[in-house]
Scaffold this motif. Structure first.
Motif, PDB file in Angstrom:
ATOM      1  N   THR A 143      37.923  39.555  28.628  1.00 27.28           N
ATOM      2  CA  THR A 143      37.894  40.859  27.973  1.00 27.28           C
ATOM      3  C   THR A 143      37.850  41.966  29.034  1.00 27.28           C
ATOM      4  O   THR A 143      37.483  41.726  30.185  1.00 27.28           O
ATOM      5  CB  THR A 143      36.650  40.994  27.074  1.00 27.28           C
ATOM      6  OG1 THR A 143      35.484  40.930  27.901  1.00 27.28           O
ATOM      7  CG2 THR A 143      36.612  39.917  25.997  1.00 27.28           C
ATOM      8  N   ASP A 144      38.193  43.165  28.623  1.00 26.62           N
ATOM      9  CA  ASP A 144      38.109  44.316  29.533  1.00 26.62           C
ATOM     10  C   ASP A 144      36.677  44.502  30.028  1.00 26.62           C
ATOM     11  O   ASP A 144      36.447  44.838  31.187  1.00 26.62           O
ATOM     12  CB  ASP A 144      38.592  45.601  28.842  1.00 26.62           C
ATOM     13  CG  ASP A 144      40.092  45.606  28.606  1.00 26.62           C
ATOM     14  OD1 ASP A 144      40.822  44.845  29.291  1.00 26.62           O
ATOM     15  OD2 ASP A 144      40.544  46.368  27.728  1.00 26.62           O
ATOM     16  N   GLU A 145      35.704  44.267  29.143  1.00 30.31           N
ATOM     17  CA  GLU A 145      34.296  44.400  29.515  1.00 30.31           C
ATOM     18  C   GLU A 145      33.939  43.411  30.628  1.00 30.31           C
ATOM     19  O   GLU A 145      33.272  43.771  31.599  1.00 30.31           O
ATOM     20  CB  GLU A 145      33.421  44.152  28.282  1.00 30.31           C
ATOM     21  CG  GLU A 145      31.940  44.226  28.545  1.00 30.31           C
ATOM     22  CD  GLU A 145      31.152  43.928  27.283  1.00 30.31           C
ATOM     23  OE1 GLU A 145      30.582  42.818  27.208  1.00 30.31           O
ATOM     24  OE2 GLU A 145      31.111  44.796  26.391  1.00 30.31           O
ATOM     25  N   VAL A 146      34.384  42.174  30.497  1.00 32.00           N
ATOM     26  CA  VAL A 146      34.108  41.151  31.517  1.00 32.00           C
ATOM     27  C   VAL A 146      34.790  41.527  32.827  1.00 32.00           C
ATOM     28  O   VAL A 146      34.194  41.428  33.903  1.00 32.00           O
ATOM     29  CB  VAL A 146      34.552  39.749  31.037  1.00 32.00           C
ATOM     30  CG1 VAL A 146      34.607  38.752  32.187  1.00 32.00           C
ATOM     31  CG2 VAL A 146      33.622  39.247  29.943  1.00 32.00           C
ATOM     32  N   MET A 165      32.686  42.164  36.235  1.00 37.89           N
ATOM     33  CA  MET A 165      32.893  41.283  37.383  1.00 37.89           C
ATOM     34  C   MET A 165      33.601  41.990  38.540  1.00 37.89           C
ATOM     35  O   MET A 165      33.790  41.409  39.598  1.00 37.89           O
ATOM     36  CB  MET A 165      33.697  40.045  36.967  1.00 37.89           C
ATOM     37  CG  MET A 165      33.012  39.198  35.898  1.00 37.89           C
ATOM     38  SD  MET A 165      31.369  38.613  36.357  1.00 37.89           S
ATOM     39  CE  MET A 165      31.772  37.533  37.699  1.00 37.89           C
ATOM     40  N   GLY A 166      34.020  43.240  38.327  1.00 37.50           N
ATOM     41  CA  GLY A 166      34.696  43.985  39.375  1.00 37.50           C
ATOM     42  C   GLY A 166      36.095  43.477  39.657  1.00 37.50           C
ATOM     43  O   GLY A 166      36.606  43.624  40.776  1.00 37.50           O
ATOM     44  N   ALA A 167      36.725  42.888  38.663  1.00 40.73           N
ATOM     45  CA  ALA A 167      38.080  42.357  38.830  1.00 40.73           C
ATOM     46  C   ALA A 167      39.090  43.503  38.899  1.00 40.73           C
ATOM     47  O   ALA A 167      38.956  44.501  38.196  1.00 40.73           O
ATOM     48  CB  ALA A 167      38.423  41.424  37.673  1.00 40.73           C
ATOM     49  N   GLU A 168      40.074  43.323  39.752  1.00 44.87           N
ATOM     50  CA  GLU A 168      41.105  44.346  39.905  1.00 44.87           C
ATOM     51  C   GLU A 168      42.248  44.174  38.908  1.00 44.87           C
ATOM     52  O   GLU A 168      42.892  45.145  38.530  1.00 44.87           O
ATOM     53  CB  GLU A 168      41.640  44.334  41.329  1.00 44.87           C
ATOM     54  CG  GLU A 168      40.597  44.763  42.347  1.00 44.87           C
ATOM     55  CD  GLU A 168      41.129  44.744  43.768  1.00 44.87           C
ATOM     56  OE1 GLU A 168      42.349  44.725  43.966  1.00 44.87           O
ATOM     57  OE2 GLU A 168      40.293  44.751  44.686  1.00 44.87           O
ATOM     58  N   THR A 169      42.518  42.919  38.499  1.00 45.50           N
ATOM     59  CA  THR A 169      43.587  42.664  37.536  1.00 45.50           C
ATOM     60  C   THR A 169      43.113  41.661  36.495  1.00 45.50           C
ATOM     61  O   THR A 169      42.091  40.994  36.678  1.00 45.50           O
ATOM     62  CB  THR A 169      44.867  42.088  38.205  1.00 45.50           C
ATOM     63  OG1 THR A 169      44.633  40.713  38.545  1.00 45.50           O
ATOM     64  CG2 THR A 169      45.263  42.881  39.439  1.00 45.50           C
ATOM     65  N   ASP A 170      43.893  41.514  35.431  1.00 47.18           N
ATOM     66  CA  ASP A 170      43.595  40.538  34.389  1.00 47.18           C
ATOM     67  C   ASP A 170      43.649  39.104  34.904  1.00 47.18           C
ATOM     68  O   ASP A 170      43.154  38.195  34.259  1.00 47.18           O
ATOM     69  CB  ASP A 170      44.607  40.662  33.242  1.00 47.18           C
ATOM     70  CG  ASP A 170      44.468  41.950  32.457  1.00 47.18           C
ATOM     71  OD1 ASP A 170      43.494  42.686  32.679  1.00 47.18           O
ATOM     72  OD2 ASP A 170      45.354  42.219  31.626  1.00 47.18           O
TER      73      ASP A 170
END
Length: 136
Positions: A48-51, A55-60
């Motif tokens: 999800t966008d929230e996750v 988690m500080g992810a840059e991409t999906d």
């Protein structure tokens, strides 16, 4: 493989991917699986966008899997009634990783699953990395 066979190849959908994950889990040692009682394993296309934000992810495609919950060493009777510990496997990022590497899809799913179960046991990423290096 002929052109028609190549044209018919498709990436596994969510149902097929769940079957791969279940098969990977069933091949884990019985004593290891016994320690995972109550652990819920889910497959989704993407986090999800929230996750992703948390988690500080840059991409999906940055997260292949995720453990959500309280690791076993940190659980107490006060956690009764809490949501079960969950492992999320993210199909599309795993398929993307698979397309770029030589490993089989089953091996990748197993690796991600074991990694996330390691979090269930309370291991950090650094702990698991050290274990993996010792196993090489």
């Amino acid at each position: 493989m002929d052109q028609a066979a190549l044209a018919a190849l498709k990436a596994p959908d969510l149902d097929a991917f769940e079957a791969i994950a279940a098969s990977s889990y069933e091949r884990l040692p019985d004593d290891f699986r016994a320690l995972c009682k109550g652990l819920v394993i889910r497959v989704e296309d993407f986090p999800t966008d929230e996750v992703l934000q948390e988690m500080g992810a840059e991409t999906d495609f940055d997260l292949l899997g995720l453990f959500q919950g309280t690791g076993m060493p940190f659980q107490s009777v006060q956690h009764s009634g809490a949501m079960p510990n969950m492992i999320w496997l993210y199909r599309r990022p795993i398929l993307d990783y698979w397309a770029e590497h030589e490993e089989t899809l089953g091996d990748i799913v197993t690796h991600v699953l074991v990694h996330e179960i390691g979090h269930h046991f309370g291991l950090s990423d650094a702990d698991m990395e050290a274990i993996e290096k010792r196993a090489e």
